[in-house]
Design a protein around this motif. Structure first.
Motif, mmCIF file in Angstrom:
data_model
loop_
_atom_site.group_PDB
_atom_site.id
_atom_site.type_symbol
_atom_site.label_atom_id
_atom_site.label_comp_id
_atom_site.label_asym_id
_atom_site.label_seq_id
_atom_site.Cartn_x
_atom_site.Cartn_y
_atom_site.Cartn_z
ATOM 1 N N ASP A 245 0.826 -1.207 0.000
ATOM 2 C CA ASP A 245 0.000 0.000 0.000
ATOM 3 C C ASP A 245 0.860 1.258 0.000
ATOM 4 O O ASP A 245 0.613 2.207 -0.746
ATOM 5 N N PHE A 246 1.898 1.269 0.819
ATOM 6 C CA PHE A 246 2.787 2.423 0.877
ATOM 7 C C PHE A 246 3.541 2.622 -0.431
ATOM 8 O O PHE A 246 3.611 3.743 -0.962
ATOM 9 N N ILE A 247 4.113 1.556 -0.966
ATOM 10 C CA ILE A 247 4.900 1.664 -2.193
ATOM 11 C C ILE A 247 4.049 2.208 -3.334
ATOM 12 O O ILE A 247 4.486 3.082 -4.106
ATOM 13 N N ARG A 248 2.828 1.725 -3.459
ATOM 14 C CA ARG A 248 1.965 2.110 -4.579
ATOM 15 C C ARG A 248 1.380 3.505 -4.417
ATOM 16 O O ARG A 248 1.298 4.260 -5.395
ATOM 17 N N PRO A 252 5.736 7.779 -3.723
ATOM 18 C CA PRO A 252 6.104 8.844 -4.662
ATOM 19 C C PRO A 252 6.068 10.242 -4.054
ATOM 20 O O PRO A 252 6.850 11.115 -4.441
ATOM 21 N N GLY A 253 5.187 10.480 -3.093
ATOM 22 C CA GLY A 253 5.115 11.799 -2.460
ATOM 23 C C GLY A 253 5.870 11.910 -1.166
ATOM 24 O O GLY A 253 5.927 12.982 -0.557
ATOM 25 N N PHE A 254 6.455 10.805 -0.729
ATOM 26 C CA PHE A 254 7.103 10.785 0.580
ATOM 27 C C PHE A 254 8.282 11.739 0.668
ATOM 28 O O PHE A 254 8.403 12.522 1.613
ATOM 29 N N VAL A 288 13.273 -2.423 1.753
ATOM 30 C CA VAL A 288 14.228 -1.679 0.925
ATOM 31 C C VAL A 288 14.173 -2.153 -0.524
ATOM 32 O O VAL A 288 14.187 -1.347 -1.466
ATOM 33 N N GLU A 289 14.094 -3.455 -0.717
ATOM 34 C CA GLU A 289 14.043 -3.989 -2.084
ATOM 35 C C GLU A 289 12.784 -3.529 -2.814
ATOM 36 O O GLU A 289 12.827 -3.230 -4.018
ATOM 37 N N ALA A 290 11.666 -3.441 -2.108
ATOM 38 C CA ALA A 290 10.424 -2.976 -2.735
ATOM 39 C C ALA A 290 10.532 -1.511 -3.128
ATOM 40 O O ALA A 290 10.068 -1.107 -4.202
ATOM 41 N N ASP A 299 8.269 4.162 -10.937
ATOM 42 C CA ASP A 299 7.036 4.438 -10.191
ATOM 43 C C ASP A 299 7.229 5.428 -9.052
ATOM 44 O O ASP A 299 6.240 5.852 -8.442
ATOM 45 N N ALA A 300 8.464 5.767 -8.722
ATOM 46 C CA ALA A 300 8.742 6.712 -7.643
ATOM 47 C C ALA A 300 10.065 7.417 -7.938
ATOM 48 O O ALA A 300 11.015 6.777 -8.422
ATOM 49 N N PRO A 301 10.160 8.713 -7.646
ATOM 50 C CA PRO A 301 11.388 9.456 -7.946
ATOM 51 C C PRO A 301 12.535 9.079 -7.015
ATOM 52 O O PRO A 301 12.309 8.628 -5.893
#
Length: 513
Positions: A245-248, A252-254, A288-290, A299-301
């Motif tokens: 849930d967090f990764i998806r 990206p905004g974290f 970390v791997e995810a 999918d994330a900067p």
């Protein structure tokens, strides 16, 4: 089980790892697993109901895992015995089973480790600590890295460990061309606020967790906090759902907003994974791997991914290494001579300071606050006020669902309170109300004015900030990383500094009553 017992395998409340090295070579015919819920672990510090419930719910779900394997298990439930602490409960079991050896992954507290080891040896058994594979860096490796260094710095350790583990590297160089993207990760939300945020996945309490909630309410009714909103992941499957849930939805905004704060928004873009990792429901390597996979998939900067990974492979591993390197003396550190009592409102949230009121509201309601709320609101006020480090350390350990001493104590005493004199961080993290105003909307709804150090509407953070600089001028005025702050103090007139000192003194006296 027939014949003499070979190994009694201890599983503590923060060691709920089904793949633990503790279980390698486990033989049901000669070995047994041991777990115990004891009230003493909830009252050693006056733990919040949410913290107690996270541990007990995690343990009871892990019991189901062990039952599924069909292994012999002693599980001492809280309402089925009257042992005050783990050592007493273990001593009684050792008299019954008389194993040759007691196996345990290193406990997360020096106090508990010594107590259990002494109990085992007093019973004539061999105490054996098995490797803890949950972490990237074991205490021996950290000690080797730290050898010869007068001070320890996260950035040096972080780069060393990333290289060793090949994390976020391309051809042996950091992804994105930089080791650290912290400069890009300090944005506030501005006047518009955070907008519509992706709510984290919530976990409805199942039958086991509901039973724990009832148990906590019955046994610890006077403890702070509430269980009305309890929705934490308490087993491995839920922890993996929380990670996904967090990764998806929030990684990206974290990065950009990881330091931002906003009234009545406890989660923002944060992961809510620290409790699951600290109970070992999920491996930091998997986390970390995810995160790295999300970067490589586009999918994330990089700034968000690096900032998040630095918290896991950087700070989390670093503070654990410092803890085992410096204990037990670390717990007594108080270089700045702080001696004030902790204000009573830390346990109730009853304060007219808007930033503290909001951070305490969510801490007592959910058992959670993110790292900037902990460091630059809750911890900062205690440091500026001059609270005794032991008192604020015990409070942090008591209130947060992810609090285990190996991670909490160094963060509080070393980073937040500078009680170790700079062994962990190069300067004290002190700031006035201006910082809180820049990173949040708290000040707009507060009766105090963040820029004022004296007068009826003076911000207590700002008053105490200037007073802190004055009280510790001899120690820090020539420090290369703090000189500008003390030069600002020097520009104030004697009359201003005297007025600030009087207001700070009155504030301390009022809060100490």
């Amino acid at each position: 089980m027939s014949g003499p017992m070979r190994n009694l395998c201890l599983v503590l409340g923060d060691q709920l790892d089904a793949g633990s090295a503790l279980f390698e070579g486990f033989e049901p015919e000669s070995d047994r697993v041991w777990m115990a819920e004891v009230g003493g672990e909830a009252t050693h510090v006056w733990s919040t109901k949410a913290r107690i419930a996270v541990f007990l719910a995690g343990m009871r779900h892990f019991r189901q895992v062990l039952h599924g394997r069909g292994w012999p298990l002693d599980y001492l439930a809280l309402d089925e015995h009257d042992f005050p602490g783990l050592a007493e409960a273990l001593a009684a079991s050792l008299q019954v089973h008389r194993p040759q050896r007691v196996l345990c992954v290193c406990p997360g507290e020096w106090r508990l480790r010594e107590s259990l080891r002494e109990t085992v040896e007093a019973a004539g058994c061999e105490w054996v600590e098995v490797p803890d594979r949950h972490f990237y860096c074991d205490p021996e490796s950290f000690s080797g890295w730290a050898k010869g260094r007068k001070t320890l710095r996260l950035e040096h350790f972080y780069r060393w460990l990333r290289r060793r583990e090949s994390v976020l590297l391309d051809d042996c160089e950091p992804c994105g061309g930089e080791w650290n993207f912290d400069a890009e990760n300090r944005a506030s939300f501005g006047r518009e606020g955070p907008g519509l945020l992706p709510a984290p996945h919530a976990f409805e309490p199942d039958r086991i967790t509901r039973g724990v909630i009832e148990l906590v309410e019955a046994h610890f009714p006077d403890h702070p906090g509430t269980l009305d909103d309890f929705d934490w992941p308490v087993n491995a499957a839920q922890a993996r759902q929380a990670l996904d849930d967090f990764i998806r939805r929030r990684l990206p905004g974290f990065g950009q907003y990881q330091d931002a704060m906003w009234t009545r928004e406890p989660w923002l873009y944060h992961s809510r994974l620290s409790a699951a990792m600290n109970l070992k429901l999920i491996s930091p390597r998997e986390v970390v791997e995810a995160a790295e996979a999300a970067y490589r998939a586009g999918d994330a900067p990089i700034a968000a991914v690096e900032g998040f990974i630095r918290q896991v492979i950087g700070w989390r591993e670093f503070v654990r290494g410092v803890y085992w390197l410096r204990m037990p003396d670390f717990a007594e550190a108080n270089v700045l001579g702080a001696d004030q009592p902790l204000p009573a409102f830390y346990w109730t949230g009853d304060t007219d300071m808007a930033c503290l009121r909001d951070a305490l509201w969510q801490t007592l309601r959910f058992g959670y606050a993110h790292h900037i709320q902990r460091l630059m609101v809750l911890g900062l006020f205690a440091q500026l006020l001059g609270v005794k480090p032991e008192a604020i350390h015990h409070w942090f350990l008591a209130v947060f669902v992810d609090a285990v001493e190996w991670v909490e104590l160094p963060n509080v005493l070393g980073m937040s309170q500078y009680a170790d004199g700079g062994f962990m961080v190069s300067k004290p993290y002190v700031a006035s109300g201006n910082y809180i105003n820049r990173m949040s909307n708290y000040c707009g709804g507060c009766r105090y004015r963040y820029g004022n150090a004296t007068g009826d509407d003076a911000c207590p953070f700002t008053t105490l900030y200037w007073d802190f600089l004055e009280r510790h001028r001899d120690r820090f005025s020539d420090h290369p990383r703090t000189a500008l702050q003390w030069k600002s103090l020097a520009r104030k007139s004697d009359q201003e500094r005297d007025a600030i000192a009087r207001q700070a003194k009155a504030l301390r006296e009022r809060l100490a009553e």
